[in-house]
Design a protein around this motif. Structure first.
Motif, PDB file in Angstrom:
ATOM      1  N   ILE A  30     -29.198 -32.718 -10.015  1.00 41.88           N
ATOM      2  CA  ILE A  30     -28.288 -32.156  -9.201  1.00 41.88           C
ATOM      3  C   ILE A  30     -26.905 -32.699  -9.622  1.00 41.88           C
ATOM      4  CG2 ILE A  30     -27.581 -32.175  -7.008  1.00 41.88           C
ATOM      5  CD1 ILE A  30     -30.470 -31.938  -6.108  1.00 41.88           C
ATOM      6  N   ASP A  31     -26.034 -31.567  -9.192  1.00 39.51           N
ATOM      7  CA  ASP A  31     -24.734 -31.965  -9.931  1.00 39.51           C
ATOM      8  C   ASP A  31     -23.949 -32.182  -8.478  1.00 39.51           C
ATOM      9  OD1 ASP A  31     -24.441 -31.436 -12.379  1.00 39.51           O
ATOM     10  OD2 ASP A  31     -24.672 -29.414 -12.428  1.00 39.51           O
ATOM     11  N   ALA A  32     -22.951 -33.163  -8.384  1.00 42.86           N
ATOM     12  CA  ALA A  32     -22.412 -33.481  -7.123  1.00 42.86           C
ATOM     13  C   ALA A  32     -20.991 -32.529  -7.205  1.00 42.86           C
ATOM     14  CB  ALA A  32     -21.708 -35.016  -7.055  1.00 42.86           C
ATOM     15  N   MET A  74     -34.119 -25.337  -1.322  1.00 41.20           N
ATOM     16  CA  MET A  74     -33.234 -26.291  -1.978  1.00 41.20           C
ATOM     17  C   MET A  74     -31.696 -25.400  -1.688  1.00 41.20           C
ATOM     18  SD  MET A  74     -32.937 -28.225  -5.329  1.00 41.20           S
ATOM     19  CE  MET A  74     -31.414 -27.921  -6.407  1.00 41.20           C
ATOM     20  N   LEU A  75     -30.898 -25.975  -1.499  1.00 48.75           N
ATOM     21  CA  LEU A  75     -29.426 -25.558  -1.199  1.00 48.75           C
ATOM     22  C   LEU A  75     -28.868 -25.166  -2.585  1.00 48.75           C
ATOM     23  CD1 LEU A  75     -27.668 -27.743   1.485  1.00 48.75           C
ATOM     24  CD2 LEU A  75     -29.093 -25.776   1.765  1.00 48.75           C
ATOM     25  N   SER A  76     -27.779 -24.040  -2.571  1.00 50.40           N
ATOM     26  CA  SER A  76     -27.275 -23.782  -3.927  1.00 50.40           C
ATOM     27  C   SER A  76     -26.495 -25.099  -4.471  1.00 50.40           C
ATOM     28  CB  SER A  76     -26.391 -22.673  -3.767  1.00 50.40           C
ATOM     29  OG  SER A  76     -25.194 -22.854  -3.031  1.00 50.40           O
ATOM     30  N   ALA A  77     -25.836 -24.946  -5.660  1.00 50.17           N
ATOM     31  CA  ALA A  77     -24.798 -25.929  -5.922  1.00 50.17           C
ATOM     32  C   ALA A  77     -23.765 -25.858  -5.360  1.00 50.17           C
ATOM     33  CB  ALA A  77     -24.526 -25.647  -7.559  1.00 50.17           C
ATOM     34  N   GLN A  78     -23.260 -24.752  -4.892  1.00 50.41           N
ATOM     35  CA  GLN A  78     -21.934 -24.562  -4.070  1.00 50.41           C
ATOM     36  C   GLN A  78     -22.274 -25.472  -2.705  1.00 50.41           C
ATOM     37  OE1 GLN A  78     -19.946 -21.257  -4.328  1.00 50.41           O
ATOM     38  NE2 GLN A  78     -18.080 -22.165  -3.271  1.00 50.41           N
ATOM     39  N   GLU A  79     -23.240 -25.071  -2.055  1.00 53.13           N
ATOM     40  CA  GLU A  79     -23.802 -25.710  -0.709  1.00 53.13           C
ATOM     41  C   GLU A  79     -23.826 -27.101  -0.813  1.00 53.13           C
ATOM     42  OE1 GLU A  79     -26.071 -21.829   1.468  1.00 53.13           O
ATOM     43  OE2 GLU A  79     -26.876 -23.069  -0.050  1.00 53.13           O
ATOM     44  N   ILE A  80     -24.444 -27.766  -1.911  1.00 53.59           N
ATOM     45  CA  ILE A  80     -24.532 -29.060  -1.883  1.00 53.59           C
ATOM     46  C   ILE A  80     -23.305 -29.749  -2.045  1.00 53.59           C
ATOM     47  CG2 ILE A  80     -25.477 -30.944  -3.349  1.00 53.59           C
ATOM     48  CD1 ILE A  80     -27.929 -29.079  -4.121  1.00 53.59           C
ATOM     49  N   ALA A  81     -22.344 -29.247  -2.893  1.00 53.84           N
ATOM     50  CA  ALA A  81     -21.197 -29.859  -3.125  1.00 53.84           C
ATOM     51  C   ALA A  81     -20.313 -29.911  -1.700  1.00 53.84           C
ATOM     52  CB  ALA A  81     -20.288 -29.064  -4.187  1.00 53.84           C
ATOM     53  N   ASN A  82     -20.613 -28.929  -0.998  1.00 55.88           N
ATOM     54  CA  ASN A  82     -19.807 -28.693   0.309  1.00 55.88           C
ATOM     55  C   ASN A  82     -20.397 -29.245   1.635  1.00 55.88           C
ATOM     56  OD1 ASN A  82     -17.499 -27.653  -1.127  1.00 55.88           O
ATOM     57  ND2 ASN A  82     -18.564 -25.731  -0.938  1.00 55.88           N
ATOM     58  N   MET A 134     -19.564 -37.320  -2.126  1.00 57.23           N
ATOM     59  CA  MET A 134     -20.488 -37.976  -1.198  1.00 57.23           C
ATOM     60  C   MET A 134     -21.089 -36.848  -0.344  1.00 57.23           C
ATOM     61  SD  MET A 134     -20.938 -41.007  -1.347  1.00 57.23           S
ATOM     62  CE  MET A 134     -20.314 -41.138  -3.228  1.00 57.23           C
ATOM     63  N   PRO A 135     -20.828 -35.504  -0.385  1.00 61.96           N
ATOM     64  CA  PRO A 135     -21.892 -34.593   0.366  1.00 61.96           C
ATOM     65  C   PRO A 135     -23.011 -34.613  -0.488  1.00 61.96           C
ATOM     66  CG  PRO A 135     -19.320 -33.696   0.117  1.00 61.96           C
ATOM     67  CD  PRO A 135     -19.472 -34.989  -0.516  1.00 61.96           C
ATOM     68  N   ALA A 136     -23.202 -34.480  -1.646  1.00 58.50           N
ATOM     69  CA  ALA A 136     -24.234 -34.339  -2.475  1.00 58.50           C
ATOM     70  C   ALA A 136     -25.366 -35.807  -2.315  1.00 58.50           C
ATOM     71  CB  ALA A 136     -24.147 -34.359  -4.116  1.00 58.50           C
ATOM     72  N   TYR A 137     -24.560 -36.814  -2.206  1.00 61.07           N
ATOM     73  CA  TYR A 137     -25.263 -38.070  -2.053  1.00 61.07           C
ATOM     74  C   TYR A 137     -25.850 -38.068  -0.487  1.00 61.07           C
ATOM     75  CZ  TYR A 137     -23.601 -40.065  -6.427  1.00 61.07           C
ATOM     76  OH  TYR A 137     -23.384 -40.378  -7.640  1.00 61.07           O
ATOM     77  N   LEU A 138     -25.132 -37.565   0.393  1.00 58.51           N
ATOM     78  CA  LEU A 138     -25.758 -37.335   1.743  1.00 58.51           C
ATOM     79  C   LEU A 138     -26.834 -36.214   1.838  1.00 58.51           C
ATOM     80  CD1 LEU A 138     -22.504 -37.958   3.622  1.00 58.51           C
ATOM     81  CD2 LEU A 138     -24.211 -39.304   3.879  1.00 58.51           C
ATOM     82  N   TYR A 139     -26.686 -35.439   1.148  1.00 56.34           N
ATOM     83  CA  TYR A 139     -27.801 -34.165   1.219  1.00 56.34           C
ATOM     84  C   TYR A 139     -29.107 -34.795   0.589  1.00 56.34           C
ATOM     85  CZ  TYR A 139     -30.548 -30.307  -0.478  1.00 56.34           C
ATOM     86  OH  TYR A 139     -31.704 -29.441  -0.745  1.00 56.34           O
ATOM     87  N   LEU A 140     -28.966 -35.566  -0.737  1.00 60.05           N
ATOM     88  CA  LEU A 140     -30.081 -35.770  -1.452  1.00 60.05           C
ATOM     89  C   LEU A 140     -30.894 -36.954  -0.670  1.00 60.05           C
ATOM     90  CD1 LEU A 140     -31.376 -34.415  -3.528  1.00 60.05           C
ATOM     91  CD2 LEU A 140     -30.083 -35.860  -5.253  1.00 60.05           C
ATOM     92  N   MET A 141     -30.182 -37.767   0.382  1.00 60.64           N
ATOM     93  CA  MET A 141     -30.617 -38.844   0.825  1.00 60.64           C
ATOM     94  C   MET A 141     -31.248 -38.634   2.217  1.00 60.64           C
ATOM     95  SD  MET A 141     -31.487 -41.920   0.219  1.00 60.64           S
ATOM     96  CE  MET A 141     -30.723 -42.852  -0.717  1.00 60.64           C
TER      97      MET A 141
END
Ligand code: NAP
Length: 254
Positions: free
Chosen positions: A249-251, A1-9, A230-237
Motif C-alpha cells: 500500500i502507498d502512503a 479495501m479503501l482506494s489509494a486516495q481514501e487511504i492517503a486521506n 500517518m493516515p495510511a499507518y493508522l488505517y492499516l493498523m
C-alpha cells in the motif's frame, strides 16, 4: 479495501486503537517515531523497539507528555539480534500482555548508493540482515502472540525501489523486493488460518535522516513529513483494514 486516495486521506476515529498492544521497530526516529506517537494518541499501548535507547526515551517522554498510555522501551539491534533474542521478546509479550495486536516493521538502513559492480560485500550483508532476515525472524518469533490477538495487523515497510529496479540502489532495493515477497508469502500461508493480516506500506518520499542520506541536495520541506503519511499507518493498523491481507500500500498518492 479503501482506494489509494481514501487511504492517503484516512481519518481514524478517536481511540481507534484503544487498548491495542502494538510493537514499533525503529521507533526512535523518522517514520517509526511518528507512527509510535500516532498509535499512542489513538489509544494504543506501544512497545518502542530500537537500537538507540536515548531516542526511544525521548519518544517515551513525548507520548507521556501528550497524555498517551505509558509505552514500554525494548532495546534491540537488528544487526546482531538472534532468533533467541526475538523468542525472548515474544516471551515477554506473552507474559506481560498474553498477545500482540500490531507489529510495525519499520526499522531499516540504506546502505550504499553505488553501482552493483562496486558494492561492498560487508555492506550488502548488513543491509540484507537488518532489512530482510531480521524482519522475517522477528515476525516468525512473534507469530504465536499475534495469533493470540482477535485481530492482529503486521505491517512491513517497502519502497518504490522494491517494486521496480533502479540504478544505484544496490542491496537496499534488493532488500525491499525481498520484503514484498516476504509479505506475499506470509499472507498466502496464513490466509484463512488465523486472524493475522500481513501487508506492507511504501511511505513514499518522506523527510527523514534516511531520505537526507539518499538525497542530500533535496530541500526536506519540499516533501512529506513523517506526520503527513500517518493516515495510511493508522488505517492499516486499525479495525477498518481487518480484511486487507497481502497488499502493498502507498502512503502517498502518486
Ligand atoms: P530513519 O529516519 O533513518 O529511521 C530508521 C530507523 O530504523 C531508526 O529509528 C533507526 O534507529 C532504526 N534502525 C536502523 N538500523 C537498526 C538496527 N540495526 N536495529 C534496530 N533499529 C535500527 O529512516 P526512515 O526514513 O524513517 O525509514 C523508515 C522505513 O521507511 C525504512 O524501512 C525505510 O526503508 C522506509 N522508507 C523510507 C522512505 C523515506 O523517504 N524516508 C521511503 C521509502 C521507504 P536509530 O535511530 O537508532 O539509528
Amino acid at each position: 479495501m479503501l482506494s489509494a486516495q481514501e487511504i492517503a486521506n484516512y481519518q481514524a476515529q478517536d481511540n481507534s486503537l484503544k487498548d491495542r498492544v502494538i510493537l514499533v521497530t525503529g521507533a526512535g526516529d523518522g517514520i517509526g517515531k511518528a507512527a509510535a506517537i500516532a498509535y499512542a494518541q489513538a489509544g494504543a499501548r506501544v512497545i518502542l523497539a530500537g537500537r538507540t535507547v536515548e531516542k526511544l526515551e525521548q519518544v517515551y517522554d513525548q507520548i507521556i507528555s501528550t497524555g498517551g498510555c505509558e509505552p514500554l522501551i525494548y532495546p534491540v539491534d537488528f544487526e546482531g539480534a538472534t532468533e533467541d533474542d526475538f523468542n525472548e521478546l515474544a516471551n515477554q509479550c506473552d507474559q506481560q500482555f498474553g498477545r500482540l495486536d500490531g507489529l510495525l516493521l519499520n526499522a531499516g538502513i540504506l546502505g550504499q548508493r553505488t553501482p552493483l559492480s562496486s558494492y561492498r560485500h560487508d555492506v550488502w550483508t548488513k543491509v540484507l540482515q537488518v532489512n530482510v532476515t531480521a524482519q522475517h525472524l522477528i515476525t516468525k518469533a512473534l507469530m504465536p502472540v499475534l495469533e493470540a490477538s482477535d485481530n492482529a495487523s503486521v505491517i512491513f515497510t517497502t519502497s518504490g525501489v522494491g517494486r521496480v529496479g533502479r540504478a544505484f540502489w544496490g542491496a537496499y532495493a534488493v532488500s525491499k523486493f525481498a520484503v514484498e515477497g516476504l509479505v506475499q508469502t506470509w499472507a498466502a500461508e496464513t490466509e484463512g488460518l488465523n486472524s493475522v493480516r500481513i501487508n506492507c506500506i511504501n511511505p513514499g518520499a518522506t523527510s527523514t535522516q534516511m531520505r537526507a542520506q539518499a538525497f542530500p541536495a533535496e530541500n526536506p520541506e519540499s516533501i512529506a513529513s513523517p506526520q503527513d503519511i500517518m493516515p495510511a499507518y493508522l488505517y492499516l493498523m486499525g479495525p477498518e483494514s481487518s480484511q486487507v491481507n497481502g497488499q502493498s500500500i502507498d502512503a502517498q498518492i502518486k
